[in-house]
Design a protein around this motif. Sequence first.
Motif, PDB file in Angstrom:
ATOM      1  N   PHE A  60       0.813  -1.207   0.000  1.00  0.00           N
ATOM      2  CA  PHE A  60       0.000   0.000   0.000  1.00  0.00           C
ATOM      3  C   PHE A  60       0.852   1.265   0.000  1.00  0.00           C
ATOM      4  O   PHE A  60       0.464   2.273  -0.578  1.00  0.00           O
ATOM      5  CB  PHE A  60      -0.991   0.011   1.164  1.00  0.00           C
ATOM      6  N   SER A  61       2.006   1.197   0.631  1.00  0.00           N
ATOM      7  CA  SER A  61       2.919   2.337   0.610  1.00  0.00           C
ATOM      8  C   SER A  61       3.364   2.625  -0.827  1.00  0.00           C
ATOM      9  O   SER A  61       3.355   3.766  -1.279  1.00  0.00           O
ATOM     10  CB  SER A  61       4.132   2.057   1.502  1.00  0.00           C
ATOM     11  N   GLU A  62       3.711   1.572  -1.575  1.00  0.00           N
ATOM     12  CA  GLU A  62       4.140   1.741  -2.972  1.00  0.00           C
ATOM     13  C   GLU A  62       2.967   2.155  -3.859  1.00  0.00           C
ATOM     14  O   GLU A  62       3.147   2.903  -4.814  1.00  0.00           O
ATOM     15  CB  GLU A  62       4.793   0.464  -3.480  1.00  0.00           C
ATOM     16  N   LEU A  63       1.767   1.690  -3.537  1.00  0.00           N
ATOM     17  CA  LEU A  63       0.584   2.099  -4.295  1.00  0.00           C
ATOM     18  C   LEU A  63       0.324   3.590  -4.087  1.00  0.00           C
ATOM     19  O   LEU A  63       0.071   4.321  -5.043  1.00  0.00           O
ATOM     20  CB  LEU A  63      -0.638   1.283  -3.860  1.00  0.00           C
ATOM     21  N   GLU A  64       0.439   4.028  -2.858  1.00  0.00           N
ATOM     22  CA  GLU A  64       0.228   5.438  -2.552  1.00  0.00           C
ATOM     23  C   GLU A  64       1.267   6.322  -3.243  1.00  0.00           C
ATOM     24  O   GLU A  64       0.965   7.415  -3.698  1.00  0.00           O
ATOM     25  CB  GLU A  64       0.278   5.654  -1.040  1.00  0.00           C
ATOM     26  N   GLU A  65       2.489   5.812  -3.361  1.00  0.00           N
ATOM     27  CA  GLU A  65       3.562   6.558  -4.032  1.00  0.00           C
ATOM     28  C   GLU A  65       3.535   6.375  -5.547  1.00  0.00           C
ATOM     29  O   GLU A  65       4.397   6.877  -6.257  1.00  0.00           O
ATOM     30  CB  GLU A  65       4.914   6.105  -3.478  1.00  0.00           C
ATOM     31  N   ILE A  68       3.414   1.328  -7.991  1.00  0.00           N
ATOM     32  CA  ILE A  68       2.623   0.256  -8.584  1.00  0.00           C
ATOM     33  C   ILE A  68       1.235   0.819  -8.846  1.00  0.00           C
ATOM     34  O   ILE A  68       0.851   1.849  -8.280  1.00  0.00           O
ATOM     35  CB  ILE A  68       2.558  -1.011  -7.693  1.00  0.00           C
ATOM     36  N   ASP A  69       0.474   0.129  -9.711  1.00  0.00           N
ATOM     37  CA  ASP A  69      -0.844   0.624 -10.105  1.00  0.00           C
ATOM     38  C   ASP A  69      -1.992  -0.027  -9.349  1.00  0.00           C
ATOM     39  O   ASP A  69      -3.088   0.518  -9.282  1.00  0.00           O
ATOM     40  CB  ASP A  69      -1.059   0.391 -11.607  1.00  0.00           C
ATOM     41  N   ALA A  70      -1.757  -1.227  -8.814  1.00  0.00           N
ATOM     42  CA  ALA A  70      -2.826  -1.979  -8.143  1.00  0.00           C
ATOM     43  C   ALA A  70      -2.195  -3.043  -7.250  1.00  0.00           C
ATOM     44  O   ALA A  70      -0.991  -3.306  -7.330  1.00  0.00           O
ATOM     45  CB  ALA A  70      -3.736  -2.641  -9.183  1.00  0.00           C
ATOM     46  N   ILE A  71      -3.037  -3.655  -6.440  1.00  0.00           N
ATOM     47  CA  ILE A  71      -2.628  -4.766  -5.580  1.00  0.00           C
ATOM     48  C   ILE A  71      -3.627  -5.891  -5.785  1.00  0.00           C
ATOM     49  O   ILE A  71      -4.835  -5.654  -5.809  1.00  0.00           O
ATOM     50  CB  ILE A  71      -2.628  -4.356  -4.091  1.00  0.00           C
TER      51      ILE A  71
END
Length: 112
Positions: A60-65, A68-71
């Motif tokens: 989620f940290s990388e998604l917020e930044e 990445i585009d999705a999880i």
Amino acid sequence: GVFSGQVTVFLEEETAVNNIAGPNSIAGFRVGTLRKNARLNIYQVYGFTNRYFDSLEEAFSELEEKKIDAIVAARADILNFYNTPRDKNGGLRPASVQCGNPFKIVGFPIPA
């Protein structure tokens, strides 16, 4: 010109990311999955560029930044993540706070 072309590409990419509706619409995107589910090879089935994470906190940290585009993760893992206090003061994750969750949960269960 180059600048307007770059803006158009950016807008098209942002629109595409915002239109992710489930696993059938993530081909070509950068998607985070949990390392514990690596044996499922979900990225091969749905055609996305995979990035493994040891925890949803990292994902989620990388998604917020926007790294990445999705999880893609088990619904139980996602719900547990959002219902677990995030800090030592008992603060809740954004989904538990009205008008504060920047992410959306979409899709349907993927057979394992």
